[in-house]
Write an enzyme that holds these catalytic residues in place. Structure first.
Site, PDB file in Angstrom:
ATOM      1  N   ARG A  40       0.557  -1.034   0.284  1.00  0.00           N
ATOM      2  CA  ARG A  40       0.112  -0.161   0.197  1.00  0.00           C
ATOM      3  C   ARG A  40       0.952   1.092  -0.475  1.00  0.00           C
ATOM      4  O   ARG A  40       0.426   2.532  -0.416  1.00  0.00           O
ATOM      5  CB  ARG A  40      -0.835   0.121   0.946  1.00  0.00           C
ATOM      6  CG  ARG A  40      -2.426  -0.478   0.884  1.00  0.00           C
ATOM      7  CD  ARG A  40      -3.201  -1.224   2.056  1.00  0.00           C
ATOM      8  NE  ARG A  40      -4.390  -1.893   1.880  1.00  0.00           N
ATOM      9  CZ  ARG A  40      -5.101  -1.535   2.783  1.00  0.00           C
ATOM     10  NH1 ARG A  40      -4.934  -2.204   3.577  1.00  0.00           N
ATOM     11  NH2 ARG A  40      -6.155  -2.836   2.124  1.00  0.00           N
ATOM     12  N   LYS A  77     -19.280 -16.752   2.353  1.00  0.00           N
ATOM     13  CA  LYS A  77     -20.517 -16.476   2.386  1.00  0.00           C
ATOM     14  C   LYS A  77     -21.550 -15.921   1.141  1.00  0.00           C
ATOM     15  O   LYS A  77     -20.764 -14.959   0.993  1.00  0.00           O
ATOM     16  CB  LYS A  77     -21.216 -15.604   3.729  1.00  0.00           C
ATOM     17  CG  LYS A  77     -20.611 -16.164   5.021  1.00  0.00           C
ATOM     18  CD  LYS A  77     -21.481 -15.276   6.073  1.00  0.00           C
ATOM     19  CE  LYS A  77     -20.719 -15.849   8.180  1.00  0.00           C
ATOM     20  NZ  LYS A  77     -20.873 -15.270   8.636  1.00  0.00           N
ATOM     21  N   GLY A 104      -8.389  -7.818  -1.376  1.00  0.00           N
ATOM     22  CA  GLY A 104      -7.913  -8.861  -0.160  1.00  0.00           C
ATOM     23  C   GLY A 104      -7.637 -10.423  -0.168  1.00  0.00           C
ATOM     24  O   GLY A 104      -7.006  -9.979  -0.464  1.00  0.00           O
ATOM     25  N   GLY A 163     -12.509  -4.297   0.668  1.00  0.00           N
ATOM     26  CA  GLY A 163     -13.866  -3.322   0.566  1.00  0.00           C
ATOM     27  C   GLY A 163     -14.374  -2.671  -0.484  1.00  0.00           C
ATOM     28  O   GLY A 163     -15.421  -2.685  -1.228  1.00  0.00           O
TER      29      GLY A 163
END
Ligand code: AMP
Length: 396
Positions: A36, A199, A353, A376
């Protein structure tokens, strides 16, 4: 992009306040992954080339208790890393919330670089407090948001502040938005999306949005189990969201041929790397006590064949429990497939991620067209949402 960037403004002689995403992993004071930081360097160098009065940087790091300074989450190690990259001393401001701190920064020689301590150490940051934003705004004449990884959060340093002064995007922000939006809004087709992760419920909106935009959507990871269960299969001890079965049925009906499920799985008799394993086909029941931990070899082959038709691929979420080497094979195979496709000219985009981590772990990061720095934020873009940190910037 319809937002102004640092190329659209004159920064010479100005105090340029930049929100970066320096939320890097730190263990015992040592940064373990500088991605980053290096991703922000082109923006910082482009700003410095315009000869500003000062370059003032701010970022959050980790999740300290709201407004409570915690040495574990100090940005000091980042200041040291930045000095090495930019070959220039960095002035570190431990407590920016005073007019003396502002005066000190204002008195620094022209071209100085300053890093403010973690924005989450100040009360109000995560509540998008206008008062905190006003205090931070005193450090700059113009605001630049280059923190794509934080753009999905409306916080004082990403949203409220952009309403108080001229506000433009940095080069990393621009690049992330260009890749992700172009792939979704005007893709070179066929566009195939690969979606994994734990999920279904976390990604319902992403699935709906991708079903509308992609030509095919390949499913893997734990979320495949819930679809399998929704089709009436026994799934043994696999991770299944019983309360998402109706949603899964609905998505299957909506998706039709576009929604592709695995044809086989790797199952294990325990949730550990050295468990006993078997391959089961998707139309076989998973025996009691066994659980699905990865996609199987036939699925890997079938997905590779389908992906061979693509001209753009977007991937978000691992195909299995990739943290354990024995169940990382499906995820690694997909990463290899995408690397080979990139070589053939296919546009390959990796959401941030876990999928970014998996590609890095497989040593294939350099071989993808674009790897997002924001997990995100890229998911919210895939959902078709507008990011508050982007919306607040000045239009062109
Ligand atoms: P997400 O944060 O939703 O992208 O999910 C990522 C997590 O899903 C990783 O930690 C994986 O270990 C986990 N995962 C992937 N496949 C499975 C599976 N079959 N069973 C349980 N967890 C899984």
């Amino acid at each position: 992009m319809n937002k102004k960037t640092i190329r659209d403004v004159d920064l010479s002689g100005k105090r340029v306040l930049v929100r970066v995403d320096f939320n890097v992993p730190i263990e015992n004071g040592v940064i373990t992954d500088e991605t980053r930081i290096t991703a922000a360097l082109p923006t910082l160098q482009a700003i410095l080339a315009q000869r500003p009065q000062a370059l003032v940087l701010m970022s959050h790091l980790g999740r300290p208790k709201d407004g409570v300074p915690d040495p574990k989450y100090s940005l000091r190690p980042v200041a040291a890393a930045l000095e090495a990259h930019l070959k220039q001393p960095i002035a570190f401001v431990e407590n920016p919330l005073s007019d003396e701190a502002v005066a000190q920064v204002n008195s620094l020689p022209e071209g100085s670089i300053v890093l403010l301590e973690n924005t989450r150490f100040y009360v109000g940051e995560t509540q998008n407090s206008p008062e905190l934003a006003a205090q931070l705004a005193k450090f700059g004449d113009i605001y630049v948001n280059d923190a794509f990884g934080s753009a999905h959060r409306a916080h004082s340093s990403t949203e409220a502040i952009a309403r108080l002064m001229p506000a433009v995007a940095g080069l990393l922000m621009e690049k992330e938005l260009q890749y992700l939006s172009a792939a979704l809004e005007a893709p070179v087709r066929p566009l195939i999306a690969i979606l994994g992760g734990a999920k279904v419920s976390d990604k319902i909106k992403v699935i709906e949005s991708l079903l509308a935009k992609a030509d095919k959507l390949l499913i893997g990871g734990g979320m495949a189990n819930t679809f399998l269960r929704a089709q009436g299969r026994a799934t043994g001890a696999s991770l299944v969201e019983e309360n998402a079965l109706d949603v899964a049925r609905d998505l299957l009906a909506k998706g039709g041929e576009k929604l592709v499920l695995p044809t086989d799985f790797v199952i294990a008799d325990a949730f550990k790397d050295d468990a006993n394993t078997q391959i089961v086909s998707a139309d076989q029941d998973v025996p009691e006590g066994w659980q699905i931990l990865d996609i199987g070899p036939l699925t890997v082959e079938r997905y590779a064949a389908l992906l061979d038709q693509a001209r753009t691929v977007i991937w978000n979420g691992p195909m299995g429990v990739f943290e354990m080497p024995n169940f990382a094979k499906g995820t690694n195979a997909i990463a290899q497939t995408l690397a080979a496709l990139t070589d053939k000219g296919v546009i390959t985009i990796i959401g941030g991620g876990d999928s970014a981590a998996a590609v890095q772990q497989a040593g294939l990061a350099e071989r993808m067209t674009h790897i997002s720095t924001g997990g995100g934020a890229s998911l919210e873009l895939l959902e078709g949402r507008v990011l508050p940190g982007v919306a607040a910037l000045n239009d062109k």
